[in-house]
Design an enzyme around this catalytic site. Sequence first.
Site, PDB file in Angstrom:
ATOM      1  N   GLU A 177     -34.883  33.728-113.948  1.00  0.00           N
ATOM      2  CA  GLU A 177     -35.056  32.704-114.989  1.00  0.00           C
ATOM      3  C   GLU A 177     -36.105  31.747-114.469  1.00  0.00           C
ATOM      4  O   GLU A 177     -35.838  30.937-113.574  1.00  0.00           O
ATOM      5  CB  GLU A 177     -33.727  32.000-115.270  1.00  0.00           C
ATOM      6  CG  GLU A 177     -33.736  31.196-116.561  1.00  0.00           C
ATOM      7  CD  GLU A 177     -34.091  29.738-116.363  1.00  0.00           C
ATOM      8  OE1 GLU A 177     -35.294  29.404-116.419  1.00  0.00           O
ATOM      9  OE2 GLU A 177     -33.169  28.943-116.163  1.00  0.00           O
ATOM     10  N   CYS A 222     -35.932  23.627-117.202  1.00  0.00           N
ATOM     11  CA  CYS A 222     -36.820  24.726-117.584  1.00  0.00           C
ATOM     12  C   CYS A 222     -36.983  24.812-119.093  1.00  0.00           C
ATOM     13  O   CYS A 222     -38.073  25.098-119.592  1.00  0.00           O
ATOM     14  CB  CYS A 222     -36.273  26.045-117.037  1.00  0.00           C
ATOM     15  SG  CYS A 222     -36.265  26.145-115.241  1.00  0.00           S
TER      16      CYS A 222
END
Length: 478
Positions: free
Chosen positions: A251, A285
Amino acid sequence: MTIKKYQNILNGSGVDSPHSFESKNPATGETLGLVPHSTAEQVAQAVASARAAQPAWAARPDDERKSMVARVADMISENAQDLARWVTREQGKPLGGVGAGEIPGALFEIAACEAWTRVPAGLELPIEVVFEDDTRRDELHRTPYGVVAAIAPWNWPLMIAIWQIIPAIRAGNTVVLKPSEYTSIGTLELARVISAVLPPGVLNTVTGLGAVGSALVENPDVDKIMFTGSTATGIKIAAAAARNLTPSTLELGGNDPAIVLPDADPHAIAMGLFWGAFINMGQTCACAKRVYVHESLHDALVAELKVLVEAMPMGNGMEPSIAMGPIQNAMQFEKVVALVDSARAAGATIVTGGQAPGTAGYFYPLTLVTDIQDGADLVDEEQFGPALPIIKYRDIDLAVASANRLGAGLGASVWSADTGHAMAVAKRIQAGTVWINQHGAVHPMVPFGGVKGSGWGVEFGVDGLKSVTQTRVISLKK
């Protein structure tokens, strides 16, 4: 005053290392403690400990593992205040709270740790009959990989560690966790809480700088890698994993676009968009990192956001009523400063913020930037901080093209009063998740992951649990 030295967990016991480094409070510069710098031998020992413990852990009845994971959730809840204080002191986000209207800070993070532990504890991975006729029956079974190497980041250090640890152990794997060097102590404290419930060797930790992470992912006895962090580091991990054909879930970075359609209500969406961009000081993120606003709404939305930005008190998150803390580390602070300065020098308008106060700590004001276009560094690079470029558009096709033009593809959002129209736009955006009238709203039952340069694989829910297992087909001839 003696500075406390913290320990790693290896096969259920605390372990020192010959060398250590300081963990510091980003709001004050205070040294919080000494973190062991694991040696290469200790990394190998941690993997060996996990390897030795894994067969017995996987052999336990599934209900027993589920029960133990549920007990881990109880332990997180029982230790929530202490763990949250570590997050605030070491990562910087304010303590905040959990209920409606509370600041989504450290207590919010620990509540998420509990939630993302309870959900996998209740999930099932039943045997699937994938084909059957008069001549054969084919069953798909899910088996653990073995040893999982988990590398956690500094922005949500405990929550993302939980995302990695809990599904892995729930499925019968054992784990070696490497926390970020910036936020090691709080993550070690979380690991200590978890390990109190588990057999020795099921969860092990190694701390240190990049060399420790490299030794971990390059170990041929690691069967699966889970990493959350930058795209640049993810590329290095993928290369190391390829040498051993080690499966991975990555990720990676995001540069999430938010598209505001012309029928949106600026006042109605402002708060949601604000937290979508500035939760955790933009150090997430899947924050909204560039906002494309139809020209008819641009000025009104900027005005609404400016009111919210200027109302948020910033300071040491251990103090009451603080909404925003510091940037976590000097490297990230300097990147945000450079990107805003570059935008200013190129003629962009700094609506509010844009100048560090020059006080102790890595504080940078929430910053709104207008009169900026695609191609500017602040738009094209992931700022990972509290600076938001707001870009006018006239044609929705061009806005979608702008949203898709970069290499990242983690999240995105569309804001509109017409959900049908928003859905049509959402389907055109290249991202792992596209939210409508919200941004960054992850949920423990909903798969989450990126496309393009934002990585591969998914976490959360049944799909996330499957991702820490491998398939075994048993085919019976009748």
